[in-house]
Design a protein around this motif. Structure first.
Motif, PDB file in Angstrom:
ATOM      1  N   ASP A   1       0.840  -1.191   0.000  1.00  0.00           N
ATOM      2  CA  ASP A   1       0.000   0.000   0.000  1.00  0.00           C
ATOM      3  C   ASP A   1       0.880   1.247   0.000  1.00  0.00           C
ATOM      4  OD1 ASP A   1       0.373   0.936   2.938  1.00  0.00           O
ATOM      5  OD2 ASP A   1      -0.191  -1.166   3.130  1.00  0.00           O
ATOM      6  N   ALA A   2       0.284   2.366  -0.380  1.00  0.00           N
ATOM      7  CA  ALA A   2       1.058   3.595  -0.584  1.00  0.00           C
ATOM      8  C   ALA A   2       1.797   4.070   0.673  1.00  0.00           C
ATOM      9  CB  ALA A   2       0.149   4.696  -1.127  1.00  0.00           C
ATOM     10  N   PRO A   3       1.144   4.144   1.852  1.00  0.00           N
ATOM     11  CA  PRO A   3       1.877   4.617   3.039  1.00  0.00           C
ATOM     12  C   PRO A   3       3.042   3.715   3.428  1.00  0.00           C
ATOM     13  CG  PRO A   3      -0.490   4.755   3.397  1.00  0.00           C
ATOM     14  CD  PRO A   3      -0.288   3.966   2.156  1.00  0.00           C
ATOM     15  N   THR A   4       2.852   2.375   3.345  1.00  0.00           N
ATOM     16  CA  THR A   4       3.949   1.463   3.669  1.00  0.00           C
ATOM     17  C   THR A   4       5.117   1.672   2.729  1.00  0.00           C
ATOM     18  OG1 THR A   4       2.361  -0.175   4.487  1.00  0.00           O
ATOM     19  CG2 THR A   4       4.570  -0.960   3.964  1.00  0.00           C
ATOM     20  N   TYR A   5       4.799   1.844   1.450  1.00  0.00           N
ATOM     21  CA  TYR A   5       5.858   2.127   0.474  1.00  0.00           C
ATOM     22  C   TYR A   5       6.593   3.414   0.818  1.00  0.00           C
ATOM     23  CZ  TYR A   5       7.736   4.303  -3.706  1.00  0.00           C
ATOM     24  OH  TYR A   5       8.542   4.982  -4.579  1.00  0.00           O
ATOM     25  N   GLN A   6       5.856   4.470   1.115  1.00  0.00           N
ATOM     26  CA  GLN A   6       6.479   5.765   1.388  1.00  0.00           C
ATOM     27  C   GLN A   6       7.410   5.705   2.592  1.00  0.00           C
ATOM     28  OE1 GLN A   6       2.709   8.155   1.299  1.00  0.00           O
ATOM     29  NE2 GLN A   6       3.972   9.608   0.180  1.00  0.00           N
ATOM     30  N   VAL A   7       6.936   5.064   3.659  1.00  0.00           N
ATOM     31  CA  VAL A   7       7.747   5.003   4.878  1.00  0.00           C
ATOM     32  C   VAL A   7       8.988   4.143   4.649  1.00  0.00           C
ATOM     33  CG1 VAL A   7       7.780   4.233   7.277  1.00  0.00           C
ATOM     34  CG2 VAL A   7       5.775   5.413   6.383  1.00  0.00           C
ATOM     35  N   THR A   8       8.811   2.988   4.010  1.00  0.00           N
ATOM     36  CA  THR A   8       9.951   2.093   3.785  1.00  0.00           C
ATOM     37  C   THR A   8      10.960   2.715   2.834  1.00  0.00           C
ATOM     38  OG1 THR A   8       8.408   0.237   4.040  1.00  0.00           O
ATOM     39  CG2 THR A   8      10.585  -0.262   3.177  1.00  0.00           C
ATOM     40  N   TYR A   9      10.468   3.449   1.851  1.00  0.00           N
ATOM     41  CA  TYR A   9      11.379   4.055   0.869  1.00  0.00           C
ATOM     42  C   TYR A   9      12.251   5.136   1.489  1.00  0.00           C
ATOM     43  CZ  TYR A   9      12.881   5.565  -3.778  1.00  0.00           C
ATOM     44  OH  TYR A   9      13.626   5.864  -4.890  1.00  0.00           O
ATOM     45  N   GLN A  10      11.846   5.657   2.656  1.00  0.00           N
ATOM     46  CA  GLN A  10      12.669   6.659   3.323  1.00  0.00           C
ATOM     47  C   GLN A  10      13.970   6.076   3.874  1.00  0.00           C
ATOM     48  OE1 GLN A  10      11.671   9.613   2.058  1.00  0.00           O
ATOM     49  NE2 GLN A  10      12.503  10.341   3.984  1.00  0.00           N
ATOM     50  N   THR A  11      14.107   4.741   3.841  1.00  0.00           N
ATOM     51  CA  THR A  11      15.392   4.153   4.231  1.00  0.00           C
ATOM     52  C   THR A  11      16.512   4.583   3.293  1.00  0.00           C
ATOM     53  OG1 THR A  11      14.855   2.160   2.944  1.00  0.00           O
ATOM     54  CG2 THR A  11      14.350   2.121   5.302  1.00  0.00           C
ATOM     55  N   LYS A  12      16.149   5.190   2.157  1.00  0.00           N
ATOM     56  CA  LYS A  12      17.192   5.701   1.262  1.00  0.00           C
ATOM     57  C   LYS A  12      18.006   6.795   1.944  1.00  0.00           C
ATOM     58  CE  LYS A  12      13.935   8.900  -0.906  1.00  0.00           C
ATOM     59  NZ  LYS A  12      13.224   9.272  -2.129  1.00  0.00           N
ATOM     60  N   THR A  13      17.426   7.462   2.947  1.00  0.00           N
ATOM     61  CA  THR A  13      18.196   8.437   3.718  1.00  0.00           C
ATOM     62  C   THR A  13      19.347   7.753   4.437  1.00  0.00           C
ATOM     63  OG1 THR A  13      16.196   9.748   4.060  1.00  0.00           O
ATOM     64  CG2 THR A  13      18.071  10.222   5.494  1.00  0.00           C
ATOM     65  N   LEU A  14      19.070   6.593   5.028  1.00  0.00           N
ATOM     66  CA  LEU A  14      20.101   5.822   5.712  1.00  0.00           C
ATOM     67  C   LEU A  14      21.184   5.385   4.740  1.00  0.00           C
ATOM     68  CD1 LEU A  14      21.219   4.209   8.135  1.00  0.00           C
ATOM     69  CD2 LEU A  14      19.614   2.385   7.543  1.00  0.00           C
ATOM     70  N   PHE A  15      20.786   4.838   3.601  1.00  0.00           N
ATOM     71  CA  PHE A  15      21.765   4.373   2.620  1.00  0.00           C
ATOM     72  C   PHE A  15      22.547   5.543   2.024  1.00  0.00           C
ATOM     73  CE2 PHE A  15      18.435   0.944   2.184  1.00  0.00           C
ATOM     74  CZ  PHE A  15      19.162   0.004   2.898  1.00  0.00           C
ATOM     75  N   THR A  16      21.867   6.675   1.808  1.00  0.00           N
ATOM     76  CA  THR A  16      22.566   7.840   1.269  1.00  0.00           C
ATOM     77  C   THR A  16      23.626   8.346   2.233  1.00  0.00           C
ATOM     78  OG1 THR A  16      20.599   8.504   0.036  1.00  0.00           O
ATOM     79  CG2 THR A  16      22.266  10.192   0.384  1.00  0.00           C
ATOM     80  N   ALA A  17      23.302   8.353   3.526  1.00  0.00           N
ATOM     81  CA  ALA A  17      24.280   8.783   4.528  1.00  0.00           C
ATOM     82  C   ALA A  17      25.498   7.875   4.519  1.00  0.00           C
ATOM     83  CB  ALA A  17      23.630   8.793   5.911  1.00  0.00           C
ATOM     84  N   LEU A  18      25.268   6.571   4.408  1.00  0.00           N
ATOM     85  CA  LEU A  18      26.394   5.623   4.394  1.00  0.00           C
ATOM     86  C   LEU A  18      27.243   5.798   3.140  1.00  0.00           C
ATOM     87  CD1 LEU A  18      24.575   2.408   5.696  1.00  0.00           C
ATOM     88  CD2 LEU A  18      26.028   3.986   6.980  1.00  0.00           C
ATOM     89  N   PHE A  19      26.584   5.902   1.981  1.00  0.00           N
ATOM     90  CA  PHE A  19      27.341   6.079   0.737  1.00  0.00           C
ATOM     91  C   PHE A  19      28.051   7.438   0.705  1.00  0.00           C
ATOM     92  CE2 PHE A  19      24.217   2.925  -1.147  1.00  0.00           C
ATOM     93  CZ  PHE A  19      25.148   1.897  -1.193  1.00  0.00           C
ATOM     94  N   SER A  20      27.426   8.467   1.260  1.00  0.00           N
ATOM     95  CA  SER A  20      28.072   9.783   1.310  1.00  0.00           C
ATOM     96  C   SER A  20      29.322   9.734   2.190  1.00  0.00           C
ATOM     97  CB  SER A  20      27.096  10.832   1.848  1.00  0.00           C
ATOM     98  OG  SER A  20      25.991  10.982   0.991  1.00  0.00           O
ATOM     99  N   ARG A  21      29.242   8.974   3.255  1.00  0.00           N
ATOM    100  CA  ARG A  21      30.410   8.830   4.137  1.00  0.00           C
ATOM    101  C   ARG A  21      31.535   8.098   3.431  1.00  0.00           C
ATOM    102  NH1 ARG A  21      33.941  10.178   6.880  1.00  0.00           N
ATOM    103  NH2 ARG A  21      34.513   9.412   8.943  1.00  0.00           N
TER     104      ARG A  21
END
Length: 398
Positions: free
Chosen positions: A153-173
């Motif tokens: 469902d749309a809300p579950t997708y939206q919340v789970t997709y925010q894990t890209k912030t975590l991955f972006t922080a790791l890749f940026s580091r």
């Protein structure tokens, strides 16, 4: 009344923070004149707010429409559903001409466009081929997002997709050597906890939903990793100083990079449609199943990449963070009447943690409405801005 407005601006408005960021105290003349740090900064903040509103509308509507287009009732004789690979391909078809027009506009016309293409694209073959990496990642990511929204469902997708912030922080580091404040590490921990709560497969909402929630979560996490990796890679490319002698090369850098991405993403998307869905394409045609809703999805996907480019030009990544947080809330509220969704307590707790983490991550200390570098107003130093899991200029449903 004018004095009261000036005092309010001095106290804590967007303009006041901008002037303090400019490295000098704000005086009353700044409020009435067009000196840097007053009228100009006020206009910048207005543009920033417009970009924020557009991002929220685009991010919320694209997710809801993609989910609706994959689950809506269809006539029995309608044939197979539209191809996700075809939708990704058509979004690239819309974006590339616009980027070409923007390069021509910055370059001053057709001659400027030709000069920039020769100097920055065909004249630097190695740099151009480096764009094949994020282009491939964006193409796969775009298809994974349709798989995710076919099973979540749309809300579950939206919340789970925010894990890209975590991955972006790791890749940026790892790739950029970017350091994070303690508050940002705390935000990442909250984000991870929120994603765990939302992705509980034992939840009745997931066990009773159509499709495969496990496949949906795998698809959205894969898309988040690809989005983060490609966006950091793309940022690293943007920070490369222009080697061209053409005076407008630096100003057109963002659109030139998007042209390079599109030059690879367009054939890659076409190849994906032909190899993965070739049988349906030959039997029904590439655009079979496209209706008004699907075309609107394609249009919003194309606009998403351009809005990210506008964010990088007129605002900053903090705007994307706040837009993502607001979009999650809007998606939850609208999904209840549209999809008759029942929100479980575990989901609400996970969504609250995710929104809080997104806002906390964006509120990096010593950052204002617009970070100014080198003491020169209007010059954004991107290395001082936190990347909130940006999905890249060619990504969708960011």
């Amino acid at each position: 009344a004018a004095t009261a407005r000036w005092r309010a601006a001095k106290g804590g408005s967007c303009r006041g923070r901008l002037v303090r960021a400019a490295g000098r105290p704000m005086d009353e003349d700044d409020f009435y004149t067009k000196r840097p740090g007053s009228w100009l900064m006020d206009e910048m903040c207005k543009v920033r707010n417009v970009v924020l509103a557009l991002l929220v509308v685009q991010t919320t509507s694209i997710v809801l429409l993609m989910r609706f287009s994959r689950t809506m009732d269809r006539p029995p004789d309608a044939g197979p559903m539209y191809l996700a690979s075809a939708a990704v391909f058509m979004a690239e078809v819309l974006k590339l001409p616009y980027c070409v027009l923007m390069v021509a506009r910055v370059g001053g016309g057709l001659r400027g466009l030709v000069a920039l293409v020769r100097s920055e694209i065909t004249g630097q073959v190695l740099e151009t081929f480096k764009c094949a990496v994020p282009a491939l990642a964006y193409t796969i990511q775009g298809n994974l997002l349709f798989v995710a929204l076919s099973n979540l469902d749309a809300p579950t997708y939206q919340v789970t997709y925010q894990t890209k912030t975590l991955f972006t922080a790791l890749f940026s580091r790892l790739m950029l050597g970017r350091t994070l404040a303690r508050s940002q590490w705390l935000a990442l921990a909250l984000l991870f906890l929120g994603a765990v709560l939302v992705s509980d497969l034992r939840s009745p909402a997931h066990s009773s939903s159509a499709g495969s929630p496990l496949l949906g979560f795998a698809a959205v996490l894969g898309a988040a990793v690809l989005s983060s990796l490609s966006s950091v890679y793309f940022e690293k490319m943007l920070k490369r100083p222009a080697k061209s002698s053409v005076h407008s090369a630096e100003a057109a850098s963002l659109w030139l990079r998007n042209m390079q991405l599109g030059a690879f993403a367009l054939p890659l998307a076409a190849l994906t449609a032909l190899t993965h869905d070739g049988e349906q394409v030959r039997a029904y045609g590439l655009l079979h199943g496209f209706n008004g809703v699907v075309w609107l999805v394609v249009l919003l996907n194309g606009c998403g990449g351009l809005l990210v480019a506008a964010t990088m030009k007129y605002a900053d990544n903090i705007v994307k963070c706040f837009a993502a947080a607001i979009a999650i809330i809007c998606g939850m509220v609208l999904s209840v009447p549209i999809f008759h969704l029942q929100l479980e307590p575990s989901f609400l707790a996970g969504a609250a943690l995710t929104v809080s983490a997104t806002v906390l991550y964006a509120r990096k200390p010593a950052l204002s409405c617009l970070t100014l570098g080198g003491g020169r107003p209007g010059r954004t130093r991107e290395d001082e801005l936190p990347l909130c899991g940006s999905s890249g200029p060619s990504a969708s449903a960011s």
